[in-house]
Design an enzyme around this catalytic site. Structure first.
Site, PDB file in Angstrom:
ATOM      1  CB  CYS A  47      -0.912  -0.045   1.236  1.00  0.00           C
ATOM      2  SG  CYS A  47      -1.797   1.478   1.575  1.00  0.00           S
ATOM      3  CB  CYS A  50       0.343   1.779   4.097  1.00  0.00           C
ATOM      4  SG  CYS A  50      -1.365   1.219   4.008  1.00  0.00           S
TER       5      CYS A  50
END
Length: 125
Positions: A47, A50
């Site tokens: 991600c 993230c």
């Protein structure tokens, strides 16, 4: 270490940042059983947002050393945590205090906005 498990420098006794990786099996003890508030970062290695938020989360842990624990939960390795918290998007940041979730933010946010969210949420705990 202090009596409640918070890390301290052995030489100067200053509080140190408390950042831990937490599995699904460890979640209850590490997060819900914590004597200090816990900022839970639910993320995944693939991600991009993230990876953008992670340094900010770790900085917030440094800024709040001794008053906050940071728990990093890889949603790929602990899907039960994501299911239990009804997480449909990552990154998701959860703030736990007294064994329960008190606030959350979903998605990548600028550092200043995350800092304000955390400060406001901690003030209500």
């Amino acid at each position: 270490m202090t009596t409640d498990g918070r890390p301290r420098c052995a030489a100067c006794h200053a509080d140190l940042p408390w950042v831990v990786d937490v599995s699904g099996a460890e979640f209850a003890a590490a997060v819900e059983g914590s004597a200090v508030p816990v900022l839970v970062d639910v993320w995944a290695p693939w991600c991009g947002p993230c990876r953008q938020v992670s340094p900010v989360v770790e900085q917030l842990g440094r800024e709040n050393a001794g008053r906050l624990k940071v728990a990093k939960v890889n949603s790929d390795l602990a899907p039960e945590v994501a299911v239990r918290h009804r997480i449909s998007g990552i990154p998701t940041l959860l703030l736990y205090s007294g064994g329960r979730e008190v606030s959350r933010v979903v998605g990548a946010q600028p550092a200043g906005q995350l800092r304000r969210w955390l400060t406001d949420a901690l003030a209500t705990t």
